[in-house]
Design an enzyme around this catalytic site. Structure first.
Site, PDB file in Angstrom:
ATOM      1  N   ALA A  16      -1.214   3.292  -9.961  1.00  0.00           N
ATOM      2  CA  ALA A  16      -2.033   4.421  -9.515  1.00  0.00           C
ATOM      3  C   ALA A  16      -2.225   4.425  -8.006  1.00  0.00           C
ATOM      4  CB  ALA A  16      -3.373   4.408 -10.239  1.00  0.00           C
ATOM      5  N   ALA A  19       2.260   7.110  -5.332  1.00  0.00           N
ATOM      6  CA  ALA A  19       3.383   7.528  -6.167  1.00  0.00           C
ATOM      7  C   ALA A  19       2.925   7.845  -7.591  1.00  0.00           C
ATOM      8  CB  ALA A  19       4.457   6.441  -6.179  1.00  0.00           C
ATOM      9  N   SER A  46      -1.350   1.793  -1.096  1.00  0.00           N
ATOM     10  CA  SER A  46      -1.570   3.168  -0.619  1.00  0.00           C
ATOM     11  C   SER A  46      -2.929   3.321   0.055  1.00  0.00           C
ATOM     12  CB  SER A  46      -1.470   4.157  -1.788  1.00  0.00           C
ATOM     13  OG  SER A  46      -0.167   4.166  -2.304  1.00  0.00           O
ATOM     14  N   ALA A  49      -3.123   2.067   3.692  1.00  0.00           N
ATOM     15  CA  ALA A  49      -2.238   2.588   4.750  1.00  0.00           C
ATOM     16  C   ALA A  49      -3.077   3.151   5.890  1.00  0.00           C
ATOM     17  CB  ALA A  49      -1.321   3.656   4.181  1.00  0.00           C
ATOM     18  N   GLN A  50      -2.715   2.763   7.086  1.00  0.00           N
ATOM     19  CA  GLN A  50      -3.530   3.138   8.242  1.00  0.00           C
ATOM     20  C   GLN A  50      -2.869   4.238   9.071  1.00  0.00           C
ATOM     21  OE1 GLN A  50      -3.616  -0.559  10.361  1.00  0.00           O
ATOM     22  NE2 GLN A  50      -5.344  -1.366   9.223  1.00  0.00           N
ATOM     23  N   GLU A 117       4.770   6.445  16.460  1.00  0.00           N
ATOM     24  CA  GLU A 117       5.007   5.055  16.076  1.00  0.00           C
ATOM     25  C   GLU A 117       6.407   4.661  16.506  1.00  0.00           C
ATOM     26  OE1 GLU A 117       1.896   4.210  12.470  1.00  0.00           O
ATOM     27  OE2 GLU A 117       3.941   4.638  11.892  1.00  0.00           O
ATOM     28  N   HIS A 234       5.786  -7.116   9.272  1.00  0.00           N
ATOM     29  CA  HIS A 234       5.075  -6.374  10.307  1.00  0.00           C
ATOM     30  C   HIS A 234       4.730  -7.340  11.434  1.00  0.00           C
ATOM     31  CE1 HIS A 234       2.316  -3.713  12.330  1.00  0.00           C
ATOM     32  NE2 HIS A 234       2.662  -2.744  11.500  1.00  0.00           N
ATOM     33  N   ARG A 277      10.734  -2.441  14.254  1.00  0.00           N
ATOM     34  CA  ARG A 277       9.809  -3.463  13.762  1.00  0.00           C
ATOM     35  C   ARG A 277      10.446  -4.843  13.611  1.00  0.00           C
ATOM     36  NH1 ARG A 277       5.906  -0.870   9.259  1.00  0.00           N
ATOM     37  NH2 ARG A 277       4.848   0.218  10.933  1.00  0.00           N
ATOM     38  N   GLU A 360       7.118   2.357  -3.592  1.00  0.00           N
ATOM     39  CA  GLU A 360       7.698   1.140  -3.003  1.00  0.00           C
ATOM     40  C   GLU A 360       8.519   0.323  -3.998  1.00  0.00           C
ATOM     41  OE1 GLU A 360       5.010  -0.911  -0.431  1.00  0.00           O
ATOM     42  OE2 GLU A 360       6.307  -2.671  -0.271  1.00  0.00           O
ATOM     43  N   SER A 376       7.216   5.365   4.299  1.00  0.00           N
ATOM     44  CA  SER A 376       7.046   4.936   2.911  1.00  0.00           C
ATOM     45  C   SER A 376       6.074   5.819   2.145  1.00  0.00           C
ATOM     46  CB  SER A 376       6.602   3.479   2.837  1.00  0.00           C
ATOM     47  OG  SER A 376       5.725   3.168   3.874  1.00  0.00           O
ATOM     48  N   LEU A 377       5.002   6.262   2.784  1.00  0.00           N
ATOM     49  CA  LEU A 377       4.108   7.192   2.073  1.00  0.00           C
ATOM     50  C   LEU A 377       4.865   8.477   1.770  1.00  0.00           C
ATOM     51  CD1 LEU A 377       0.698   6.772   3.977  1.00  0.00           C
ATOM     52  CD2 LEU A 377       1.288   5.911   1.715  1.00  0.00           C
TER      53      LEU A 377
HETATM   54  C1  LIG Z   1      -1.945  -2.629   5.165  1.00  0.00           C
HETATM   55  C2  LIG Z   1      -0.856  -1.630   4.912  1.00  0.00           C
HETATM   56  C3  LIG Z   1      -0.720  -0.525   5.747  1.00  0.00           C
HETATM   57  C4  LIG Z   1       0.286   0.407   5.531  1.00  0.00           C
HETATM   58  N1  LIG Z   1       0.367   1.508   6.339  1.00  0.00           N
HETATM   59  C5  LIG Z   1       1.300   2.453   6.064  1.00  0.00           C
HETATM   60  C6  LIG Z   1       1.343   3.662   6.813  1.00  0.00           C
HETATM   61  O1  LIG Z   1       0.544   3.874   7.714  1.00  0.00           O
HETATM   62  N2  LIG Z   1       2.298   4.573   6.499  1.00  0.00           N
HETATM   63  C7  LIG Z   1       3.209   4.378   5.492  1.00  0.00           C
HETATM   64  O2  LIG Z   1       4.057   5.251   5.253  1.00  0.00           O
HETATM   65  N3  LIG Z   1       3.175   3.250   4.758  1.00  0.00           N
HETATM   66  C8  LIG Z   1       2.237   2.300   5.012  1.00  0.00           C
HETATM   67  N4  LIG Z   1       2.202   1.172   4.243  1.00  0.00           N
HETATM   68  C9  LIG Z   1       3.101   1.069   3.088  1.00  0.00           C
HETATM   69  C10 LIG Z   1       2.605   2.019   1.991  1.00  0.00           C
HETATM   70  O3  LIG Z   1       1.194   1.953   1.931  1.00  0.00           O
HETATM   71  C11 LIG Z   1       3.181   1.669   0.635  1.00  0.00           C
HETATM   72  O4  LIG Z   1       4.568   1.529   0.699  1.00  0.00           O
HETATM   73  C12 LIG Z   1       2.859   2.761  -0.374  1.00  0.00           C
HETATM   74  O5  LIG Z   1       1.495   3.054  -0.364  1.00  0.00           O
HETATM   75  C13 LIG Z   1       3.277   2.337  -1.758  1.00  0.00           C
HETATM   76  O6  LIG Z   1       2.725   3.251  -2.664  1.00  0.00           O
HETATM   77  P1  LIG Z   1       2.991   3.039  -4.195  1.00  0.00           P
HETATM   78  O7  LIG Z   1       2.289   4.147  -4.898  1.00  0.00           O
HETATM   79  O8  LIG Z   1       4.426   2.848  -4.440  1.00  0.00           O
HETATM   80  O9  LIG Z   1       2.315   1.617  -4.535  1.00  0.00           O
HETATM   81  P2  LIG Z   1       0.819   1.088  -4.368  1.00  0.00           P
HETATM   82  O10 LIG Z   1      -0.023   2.000  -3.593  1.00  0.00           O
HETATM   83  O11 LIG Z   1       0.924  -0.318  -3.910  1.00  0.00           O
HETATM   84  O12 LIG Z   1       0.255   1.127  -5.848  1.00  0.00           O
HETATM   85  C14 LIG Z   1       0.724   0.253  -6.836  1.00  0.00           C
HETATM   86  C15 LIG Z   1      -0.106   0.477  -8.100  1.00  0.00           C
HETATM   87  O13 LIG Z   1       0.508  -0.214  -9.165  1.00  0.00           O
HETATM   88  C16 LIG Z   1      -0.493  -0.948  -9.891  1.00  0.00           C
HETATM   89  N5  LIG Z   1       0.214  -2.041 -10.550  1.00  0.00           N
HETATM   90  C17 LIG Z   1       1.009  -2.988  -9.979  1.00  0.00           C
HETATM   91  N6  LIG Z   1       1.542  -3.773 -10.935  1.00  0.00           N
HETATM   92  C18 LIG Z   1       1.080  -3.310 -12.123  1.00  0.00           C
HETATM   93  C19 LIG Z   1       1.279  -3.691 -13.472  1.00  0.00           C
HETATM   94  N7  LIG Z   1       2.084  -4.717 -13.824  1.00  0.00           N
HETATM   95  N8  LIG Z   1       0.645  -2.992 -14.448  1.00  0.00           N
HETATM   96  C20 LIG Z   1      -0.168  -1.949 -14.123  1.00  0.00           C
HETATM   97  N9  LIG Z   1      -0.384  -1.527 -12.861  1.00  0.00           N
HETATM   98  C21 LIG Z   1       0.234  -2.209 -11.872  1.00  0.00           C
HETATM   99  C22 LIG Z   1      -1.503  -1.330  -8.835  1.00  0.00           C
HETATM  100  O14 LIG Z   1      -2.742  -1.644  -9.409  1.00  0.00           O
HETATM  101  C23 LIG Z   1      -1.531  -0.043  -8.015  1.00  0.00           C
HETATM  102  O15 LIG Z   1      -2.357   0.896  -8.650  1.00  0.00           O
HETATM  103  C24 LIG Z   1       1.202   0.222   4.454  1.00  0.00           C
HETATM  104  C25 LIG Z   1       1.071  -0.889   3.624  1.00  0.00           C
HETATM  105  C26 LIG Z   1       0.051  -1.811   3.841  1.00  0.00           C
HETATM  106  C27 LIG Z   1      -0.069  -2.988   2.931  1.00  0.00           C
END
Ligand SMILES: Cc1cc2nc3c(=O)[nH]c(=O)nc-3n(C[C@H](O)[C@H](O)[C@H](O)COP(=O)(O)OP(=O)(O)OC[C@H]3O[C@@H](n4cnc5c(N)ncnc54)[C@H](O)[C@@H]3O)c2cc1C
Length: 511
Positions: A16, A19, A46, A49-50, A117, A234, A277, A360, A376-377
């Site tokens: 959640a 994505a 997510s 993300a800053q 950036e 990073h 980076r 991701e 990535s967002l």
């Molecule tokens: C500190 C930080 C800053 C960042 N800043 C930026 C930015 O400024 N711009 C940018 O583009 N990207 C940034 N990124 C990268 C970006 O945030 C991520 O790549 C992106 O948010 C990933 O989104 P996602 O929905 O794929 O996964 P996530 O947001 O990581 O969500 C994963 C979800 O899966 C759930 N989950 C995981 N494993 C399981 C399981 N086995 N069963 C059930 N649920 C599970 C978790 O609880 C969570 O809800 C940053 C990352 C970090 C760590």
């Protein structure tokens, strides 16, 4: 524990973050299930993300320029069609998120405010609440999800395995751990949105739960995983007041975008701050290895404005006794983003029928060997939209109910510590064959029964077999790059047998 029977057969989204939430919203009004290990909005990268989300929205910008910058960062391994499609989708993604209630920062004339950036040729980083972009996106989307009756949300549900008809066969269900009990949710359409793998490293900016459990489940179901060796480190994680195994707060690249400089304890600059980076991370790492301390100095360019432009980073620094307006910020590289993941096509389809991935956890080919900051967002949103569109367009399959497969339980914490140590020593900013072989020898016996070890092993095997340096992958024993860029993928079965072959000579010598 039984789940309501009317949930059977719906598409099941696991995760959640941006994505998963957006995929569920785009599937509506068709019913779906959104399963998440933590309550909505409380876990995942997510919300952390800053910097923001890259999109060509400025008057001096275009998707073509964004496309070109992405290709350069990807160092020869991007999939050009994916790059074209995702960068073209940028402005529409921002408009869509705004319609779901995301309040992006705007100039006084109402146009979107944009930041700069590294390696972006234009100011195109759309942000919210200064440096709280991810939190604002997740807030708005989680609210929208809760207000959408067609989305059945199951919180505290952890995916532990994917039920399939045989290895690599079509998806038959999601095996979830709910309230400590394993349950099978029958479905023929499973969407992984489980995020990255930073939690496999000691120094990481990712939430601790980012240990690749979704990747492991896909691998055990027979899916091909792509470009696993490419982890982005990073260069500027906050290196003060660190607590063992807790994530390091990120000092966003946007701070360097505003003109902050990298200096050592003597105040001397030693690198180009807005280089890609991986280049900056290696420069910082080398400087640390040479015995220096490294700081990000924003005193001159931002001074007291720091707290206004970057309130979250300011608070993290102050909590550790650092005032960025008057003091340089101590920093070090940390595992941040995984370019590799479940290999998917333009619609997010993996090599296992019925298994999709977005965000991701997926490897779409957008990032190649190195992610361009804030792409990535954008990829998470564009991928979620593509998966939902593909599922809506496909005929509804009938899932067969099936016995629980022999699912692997979540990693034990003592094993996770072993994995983190092996990965940090051998698969970090600088790698070589000897270090990777040592990590493979440690991880191979653990991998059959442990998800973190399996993912770590697959990363190390991929890193061992890429005997060149490219993007985020740097081999000190192979510092040059191959003339021909080659994209690679592997299955868990291939990785286990390759790992055994890699360490066989050392084992023979020892016996
Ligand atoms: C500190 C930080 C800053 C960042 N800043 C930026 C930015 O400024 N711009 C940018 O583009 N990207 C940034 N990124 C990268 C970006 O945030 C991520 O790549 C992106 O948010 C990933 O989104 P996602 O929905 O794929 O996964 P996530 O947001 O990581 O969500 C994963 C979800 O899966 C759930 N989950 C995981 N494993 C399981 C399981 N086995 N069963 C059930 N649920 C599970 C978790 O609880 C969570 O809800 C940053 C990352 C970090 C760590």
């Amino acid at each position: 524990m039984t789940l309501p029977t009317d949930l059977a057969g719906r598409p099941v989204i696991v995760g959640a973050g941006l994505a998963g939430l957006l995929c569920a919203l785009r599937l509506s009004p068709a019913p779906c299930v959104l399963a998440s290990r933590a309550p909505l909005g409380t876990e995942g990268s997510s919300a952390w993300a800053q910097g923001g989300i890259a999109a060509a929205v400025g008057a001096d910008d275009s998707p073509a320029l964004h496309h070109d910058d992405t290709l350069v960062a990807g160092d020869g391994l991007c999939d050009p069609d994916t790059v074209r499609a995702v960068t073209a989708a940028g402005p529409e993604v921002i408009a869509l998120l705004s319609r779901y209630g995301v309040r992006f920062d705007r100039a006084s004339d109402g146009t979107l405010a944009t930041g700069l950036e590294a390696a972006h040729s234009r100011r195109r980083i759309v942000h919210a609440a200064g440096d709280a972009t991810g939190a604002e996106i997740v807030r708005a989307l989680a609210e929208a999800v809760r207000a959408t009756p067609s989305i059945a949300v199951i919180e505290r549900a952890c995916l532990v395995a994917i039920a399939t008809d045989g290895q690599g066969g079509p998806v038959r269900g999601a095996v979830l751990l709910v309230d400590g009990e394993r349950v099978l949710l029958p479905t023929a359409r499973l969407i992984l949105a489980t995020g990255g793998v930073g939690g496999l490293f000691r120094d990481t900016t990712n939430p601790p739960g980012a240990t690749g459990t979704g990747l492991a489940a896909a691998a055990r179901a027979g899916a091909r995983l792509g470009e696993l060796e490419f982890v982005q480190f990073h260069p500027t994680a906050l290196a003060a007041g660190a607590v063992a195994s807790a994530p390091l707060p990120l000092v966003s690249e946007a701070v360097r975008g505003e003109g902050a400089i990298l200096v050592d304890e003597t105040g001397a600059r030693f690198t180009e701050e807005l280089a890609p980076r991986d280049v900056v991370s290696r420069a910082v790492w080398h400087h640390l290895l040479a015995g220096h301390r490294v700081f990000l100095d924003a005193r001159t360019v931002l001074g007291s404005h720091f707290a206004v432009r970057f309130p979250g980073i300011d608070a993290a620094c102050r909590a550790r006794g650092i005032d960025p307006a008057t003091m340089p910020i101590p920093v070090r590289p940390a595992a941040h983003y995984h370019m590799g993941g479940v290999l998917v096509d333009a619609d997010g389809r993996s090599t296992v029928p019925g298994l999709y991935a977005c965000g991701e956890v997926a490897c779409t080919g957008l990032h190649g060997a190195n992610r361009l900051a804030s792409n990535s967002l954008l990829e998470a949103a564009a991928g979620a939209i593509a998966v939902a569109r593909a599922i809506a367009a496909a005929p509804v399959p009938v899932p067969a109910s099936r016995l629980l497969p022999d699912a692997v339980t979540a990693s034990r914490s003592d094993t996770l510590a072993t994995v983190r140590q092996a990965m940090s020593r051998s698969a970090g900013v600088l790698r070589d064959a000897a270090g990777l072989e040592a990590a493979i020898a440690t991880l191979l016996p653990l991998a059959p029964a442990d998800d973190a070890a399996l993912v770590g092993l697959m990363v190390c095997v991929a890193a061992h077999d890429r005997t060149e340096s490219r993007g985020g992958h740097f081999r000190t024993d192979h510092p040059g790059r191959d003339a021909l860029p080659i994209r690679r993928s592997l299955t868990a079965t291939e990785a286990l047998s390759r790992a055994a072959a890699i360490i066989a000579p050392a084992r023979k010598l020892a016996s």
